[in-house]
Design an enzyme around this catalytic site. Structure first.
Site, PDB file in Angstrom:
ATOM      1  N   ILE A  17       9.109  65.728  -5.861  1.00 62.70           N
ATOM      2  CA  ILE A  17      10.254  65.261  -5.620  1.00 62.70           C
ATOM      3  C   ILE A  17      11.606  65.618  -6.452  1.00 62.70           C
ATOM      4  O   ILE A  17      12.041  66.575  -6.668  1.00 62.70           O
ATOM      5  CB  ILE A  17      10.590  64.900  -4.833  1.00 62.70           C
ATOM      6  CG1 ILE A  17      12.110  64.766  -4.071  1.00 62.70           C
ATOM      7  CG2 ILE A  17      10.586  63.491  -5.150  1.00 62.70           C
ATOM      8  CD1 ILE A  17      12.120  65.817  -3.318  1.00 62.70           C
ATOM      9  N   ASP A  38       2.373  73.057 -12.489  1.00 54.26           N
ATOM     10  CA  ASP A  38       2.361  71.947 -11.429  1.00 54.26           C
ATOM     11  C   ASP A  38       0.787  72.422 -11.060  1.00 54.26           C
ATOM     12  O   ASP A  38      -0.378  74.413 -10.998  1.00 54.26           O
ATOM     13  CB  ASP A  38       2.720  71.949 -10.135  1.00 54.26           C
ATOM     14  CG  ASP A  38       2.727  70.217  -9.910  1.00 54.26           C
ATOM     15  OD1 ASP A  38       1.118  70.063  -9.767  1.00 54.26           O
ATOM     16  OD2 ASP A  38       2.989  69.658 -10.244  1.00 54.26           O
ATOM     17  N   SER A  48       2.376  61.481  -6.230  1.00 61.07           N
ATOM     18  CA  SER A  48       3.146  60.237  -5.499  1.00 61.07           C
ATOM     19  C   SER A  48       4.077  61.251  -4.590  1.00 61.07           C
ATOM     20  O   SER A  48       3.956  60.256  -3.228  1.00 61.07           O
ATOM     21  CB  SER A  48       3.657  59.554  -6.105  1.00 61.07           C
ATOM     22  OG  SER A  48       2.797  59.557  -7.275  1.00 61.07           O
ATOM     23  N   HIS A  51       2.321  61.416  -1.201  1.00 59.17           N
ATOM     24  CA  HIS A  51       1.155  60.582  -0.064  1.00 59.17           C
ATOM     25  C   HIS A  51       2.452  59.327  -0.053  1.00 59.17           C
ATOM     26  O   HIS A  51       2.630  58.441   0.918  1.00 59.17           O
ATOM     27  CB  HIS A  51      -0.151  59.832  -0.949  1.00 59.17           C
ATOM     28  CG  HIS A  51       0.162  59.359  -2.101  1.00 59.17           C
ATOM     29  ND1 HIS A  51       0.749  58.080  -2.433  1.00 59.17           N
ATOM     30  CD2 HIS A  51      -0.230  59.476  -3.698  1.00 59.17           C
ATOM     31  CE1 HIS A  51       0.994  57.392  -3.270  1.00 59.17           C
ATOM     32  NE2 HIS A  51       0.664  58.870  -4.220  1.00 59.17           N
ATOM     33  N   HIS A 224      -0.351  51.431  -6.068  1.00 57.16           N
ATOM     34  CA  HIS A 224       0.111  50.838  -4.774  1.00 57.16           C
ATOM     35  C   HIS A 224      -1.532  50.938  -3.234  1.00 57.16           C
ATOM     36  O   HIS A 224      -0.489  52.211  -2.745  1.00 57.16           O
ATOM     37  CB  HIS A 224       1.723  51.702  -4.535  1.00 57.16           C
ATOM     38  CG  HIS A 224       2.152  50.790  -2.911  1.00 57.16           C
ATOM     39  ND1 HIS A 224       2.206  50.100  -1.937  1.00 57.16           N
ATOM     40  CD2 HIS A 224       2.812  52.287  -1.908  1.00 57.16           C
ATOM     41  CE1 HIS A 224       3.480  49.918  -1.345  1.00 57.16           C
ATOM     42  NE2 HIS A 224       3.071  51.654  -1.073  1.00 57.16           N
ATOM     43  N   TYR A 255       5.617  46.644   3.729  1.00 63.11           N
ATOM     44  CA  TYR A 255       6.639  46.701   4.831  1.00 63.11           C
ATOM     45  C   TYR A 255       5.718  47.921   5.748  1.00 63.11           C
ATOM     46  O   TYR A 255       4.467  47.704   5.952  1.00 63.11           O
ATOM     47  CB  TYR A 255       7.335  47.437   3.796  1.00 63.11           C
ATOM     48  CG  TYR A 255       6.671  49.101   3.417  1.00 63.11           C
ATOM     49  CD1 TYR A 255       5.778  49.773   4.373  1.00 63.11           C
ATOM     50  CD2 TYR A 255       6.374  48.951   2.072  1.00 63.11           C
ATOM     51  CE1 TYR A 255       5.455  51.578   3.401  1.00 63.11           C
ATOM     52  CE2 TYR A 255       5.602  50.158   1.587  1.00 63.11           C
ATOM     53  CZ  TYR A 255       5.014  51.250   2.180  1.00 63.11           C
ATOM     54  OH  TYR A 255       4.347  51.717   2.058  1.00 63.11           O
ATOM     55  N   ASP A 546      30.282  50.341 -27.393  1.00 61.09           N
ATOM     56  CA  ASP A 546      31.033  49.189 -28.016  1.00 61.09           C
ATOM     57  C   ASP A 546      30.580  48.409 -29.148  1.00 61.09           C
ATOM     58  O   ASP A 546      29.792  47.581 -28.413  1.00 61.09           O
ATOM     59  CB  ASP A 546      31.848  48.403 -26.672  1.00 61.09           C
ATOM     60  CG  ASP A 546      33.446  47.953 -27.129  1.00 61.09           C
ATOM     61  OD1 ASP A 546      33.778  48.021 -27.222  1.00 61.09           O
ATOM     62  OD2 ASP A 546      32.333  46.318 -27.054  1.00 61.09           O
TER      63      ASP A 546
END
Length: 836
Positions: A17, A38, A48, A51, A224, A255, A546
């Site tokens: 993406i 790619d 990633s 999926h 994950h 989730y 700064d």
């Protein structure tokens, strides 16, 4: 097969993406001759993106991440690939209910619709959830899901149709060529492509590609776990991909979301599983894809039991089974933010890595803007690819932080919460002395920095009644009343502060003056021995840095800046150095000790024969003095509003100087003081602004109340924009507010910590003419003025001293008063103490 170009304006590696959105935005900005490479097939090359669970919750505590997510959502909507479903975060514990109140309050600050719900109200939205398991929830109606593969295809095809892009699918990158510190070419399985720009957008493979150019990318792949359970009878007749709100069961780090006729269940609760980039299987070796690894059932079983508890009828249906299960690879960094921009080691090597679906298109846009020499439309300094120090880019450090951060993904993370892993990494020469004094350490840029000292607990009795003690556990976490006691002791006598975390950079050479003049708003052609406090701007007149600069010679300037931004500031300097100017990073060669308070001169005079009187050592000057046989660069400035000096010492002599000052200062009431005083209480009482809090690219010198009487004749970055800003009245003004009452509904005094929305007397959000909301940029005690202080930009009509407003904290509203509109400090407004 597509012919491989021999030259490209930029080679983008990775067609997920982010890579697809990047080529889209580069094409929109006029780039041509782009090449997207790619090793996998289109439209799903196996990263990633292929999926991902593809849902987007808009709520973020980080303003940057909120804005990247918002921009990405708007791009998805414009492409027609976003489906709004609504989303819920449910609480199983009282602590989580408080966190949901905090999240809803943050949502109000950003203008995100959100409301707290009872268990029954949650059940009405998600009837298959067992309401007896939860105490309540937060509903975010603008949550939705996207088709990220379709979005990427549309963006990629747009760039191709415009004639800007060649796509090389099934093409592996074998090497990157670098010469004279600049990228020159990409070697692929289809041939070599010469280029001046290479962008790493390949997610979990990104560190491998960076190494090909001799660069370190602070990213690691982490597993994950996710399963898909179906068929779900309840979903059989629902239209489209999703009809029910997505549920985050955040107390279990999980989730659950509908995906057509299935229910996806994902977990961040299992053991952290790090997969080195070199061990990711090839496409040929993969059963599904290189980032969909074999499922390890034992890791997921405890989470599945918790999911069954929450949704027993749905997930416990014997007709449903696990139809898909993976150990999916995702990218993680040491601080959880993406890596965006040009890398510090090699010119022309860009990173657009560690971005997830929810912020992917926004990251693509800002990197395209950066590559085009534009100020990014979103302030992404927190995601600067150059932000990490070498010690933070090591494999060991990145993996340690990723392991710790993984299980905090849905955690209740306090604004001041400290990392536990990979510590200590950098310690000052005073570290052992400070440990003996009971230092309570915070970490900044790898440095261990005392935030307060247990040895000062004896001051609590002395200043009883003035310490603004916090009864609620949340506000007292990562805080101590000792901070306020140290503050008052400094105001009464003097304090020593370890400032070793400063980044110390030196610009030298025959063009050094030209370099600093170009960077700084302030006049830098000053006498040798002058100290100049100045802002650096971007081309739009927003804040870029700064800091202070000491002129040590005709062609030598010492830049002292905050540790958190030191590497980004060094990159900015390097990017703008003219021929004949040179940059050196001296951070690891020097330590800095602050000595401040009304007795500071007495202490310093007792250990040096040099003249440190006001006449002999005026404010805003620096020079070498001798302390105990050691030559010290003393700089008379202050960030706490007291008489005193920054003492810059060769790092091997730091402990000796500390000991000398410590012994000399004890008769004068000297105490050690932590960064809690330096960075919060002392700063806020004086209204001093901090980069990244008050000073960001979103605001201007005029709005911050930091304009100078005149603008120097010499050119500097952002000058044209700054002149335009000076000619117009500000639409927002930085103000200091005092909290009038801390009493919450249950009577417990509550103290704001930062980020809370400022509201009108009627409880409405304040938004200025540029669409910027008012929220607390900094918050903390003002022990010397006896008030809890907040800083916030207010729309000009509300920036009226004495005006009454509200601040919302944990779902309750508290009265505040505009104490100062502008830069006049609440404490010592004449600045007599600092110039005494």
């Amino acid at each position: 097969m597509t012919e491989t170009p021999v030259w490209a304006s930029a080679v983008i590696i990775g067609a997920g993406i982010v890579g697809n959105s990047l080529v889209h935005h580069l094409a929109l900005l006029g780039w041509r001759d782009l090449v997207l490479v790619d090793k996998g097939p289109m439209p799903n090359p196996g990263g990633s993106t292929g999926h991902a669970s593809n849902f987007i919750f808009p709520i973020e505590y980080s303003k940057m991440m909120f804005e990247l997510t918002t921009d990405s959502t708007e791009q998805y909507q414009a492409l027609g690939v976003f489906t709004q479903s609504g989303g819920l975060e449910v609480a199983r514990t009282p602590a989580r209910m408080q966190e949901l109140r905090r999240r809803c309050t943050q949502a109000k600050a950003w203008g995100i619709p959100a409301e707290l719900l009872s268990p029954g109200e949650v059940n009405k939205l998600v009837p298959y959830l067992d309401e007896s398991v939860i105490l309540g929830g937060a509903h975010f109606p603008t949550v939705g899901v996207v088709d990220s593969l379709r979005a990427g295809t549309l963006m990629r095809e747009h760039a191709q149709r415009s004639g800007a892009l060649t796509v090389l699918a099934g093409t592996e990158v074998h090497g990157l060529s670098v010469a004279d510190g600049h990228v020159r070419a990409v070697t692929t399985s289809q041939g070599e492509i010469e280029t001046e720009n290479i962008v790493i957008c390949c997610g979990v493979w990104s560190p491998r590609i960076a190494r090909m150019a001799g660069a370190r990318l602070a990213l690691t792949p982490v597993v994950h776990q996710m399963i898909s359970v179906g068929p779900i009878a309840l979903f059989a007749d629902t239209p489209g991909e999703i009809s029910y709100p997505i549920v985050r069961d955040v107390d279990t780090n999980m989730y659950e979301r509908q995906h057509g006729g299935d229910m996806e269940v994902g977990s961040y609760a299992h053991r952290p599983i790090v997969v080195p980039p070199d061990e990711i299987p090839s496409i040929e070796e993969s059963v599904l894809s290189p980032t969909e690894l074999p499922f390890t059932q034992d890791d997921f079983d405890p989470q599945l039991a918790q999911a069954l508890e929450l949704m027993p009828e749905l997930l416990g249906d014997e007709r449903a089974g696990i139809r898909y299960a993976i150990n999916g690879l995702i990218s993680m960094t040491p601080d959880g933010h993406p890596l965006l921009g040009e890398m510090p080691e090699v010119r022309g090597l860009w990173s657009a890595a560690a971005s997830w679906i929810k912020e992917g298109p926004g990251c693509g846009r800002v990197v395209a803007e950066l590559m085009s020499g534009r100020v990014p439309s979103i302030d992404v300094h927190e995601a600067d690819a150059a932000r990490f120090y070498p010690c933070q880019r090591t494999v060991a450090h990145v993996r340690a932080r990723a392991r710790e951060g993984f299980n905090k993904m849905y955690g209740i993370v306090h604004p001041a919460e400290q990392w536990e892993s990979s510590r200590p990494v950098r310690v000052s020469p005073m570290y052992e002395r400070e440990r003996e004094l009971g230092a309570y350490y915070y970490e900044t840029a790898g440095w261990e920095r005392p935030h307060w000292y247990a040895s000062n607990e004896n001051l609590l009795a002395r200043y009883a009644g003035r310490l603004m003690e916090r009864q609620a556990e949340w506000e007292s976490r990562w805080w101590s009343p000792v901070i306020n006691a140290e503050h008052l002791a400094m105001r009464d006598a003097c304090a020593l502060v370890d400032l070793s975390a400063f980044a110390v950079l030196e610009i030298s050479g025959p063009a050094a003056l030209e370099a600093v003049q170009t960077l700084a708003v302030a006049q830098m052609n000053v006498a040798i021995g002058r100290v100049v406090y100045t802002s650096w701007l971007d081309e739009n007149g927003g804040f870029r840095a700064d800091l202070t600069v000491m002129r040590l010679g005709g062609d030598r300037f010492r830049v002292v800046t905050g540790g958190a931004t030191g590497m980004s500031d060094a990159k900015w300097i390097s990017d703008h150095l003219p021929a004949g100017a040179f940059l050196a990073d001296l951070t690891s060669a020097w330590t800095t000790i602050g000595l401040w308070g009304p007795r500071a001169r007495d202490v310093l005079a007792s250990v040096t024969a040099d003249d440190v009187s006001h006449a002999g050592f005026p404010f805003g000057t620096c020079r070498e003095i001798e302390i105990g046989g050691i030559v010290v660069l003393a700089s008379r400035i202050s960030y706490v509003g007291e008489l005193g000096w920054e003492l810059h010492v060769p790092i091997e002599q730091g402990a000796r100087i500390w000991d000398t000052l410590w012994e000399a200062g004890r008769p004068h009431g000297l105490v050690p003081a932590g960064i809690g005083v330096y960075g919060t209480t002392g700063r806020l009482e004086k209204g001093y602004r901090a980069f990244g809090f008050e000073l960001t690219p979103d605001y201007t010198l005029v709005e911050a109340g930091m304009t100078r009487p005149k603008v120097k004749e010499q050119a500097f970055i952002g000058k044209d924009a700054y002149l335009r800003q000076r000619a117009e009245p500000p639409c927002a003004v930085l103000c200091t507010l005092t909290v009038d009452s801390h009493a919450s509904a249950d009577g417990t005094p509550r103290y704001m910590l930062g980020g809370e929305p400022i509201l009108s007397p009627a409880g409405e959000r304040l938004v200025d003419a540029k669409g910027r909301p008012s929220y607390v940029t900094s918050a903390g005690s003002g022990p010397s003025v006896g008030r809890h202080l907040l800083m916030a930009y207010l729309p000009a009509p509300y920036a009226v001293e004495g005006g009454s407003l509200l601040v919302e904290y944990l779902g309750e509203q508290y009265p505040v008063t505009v104490a100062v509109a502008g830069a006049t400090p609440l404490f010592d407004p004449e600045n007599a103490r600092v110039r005494s």
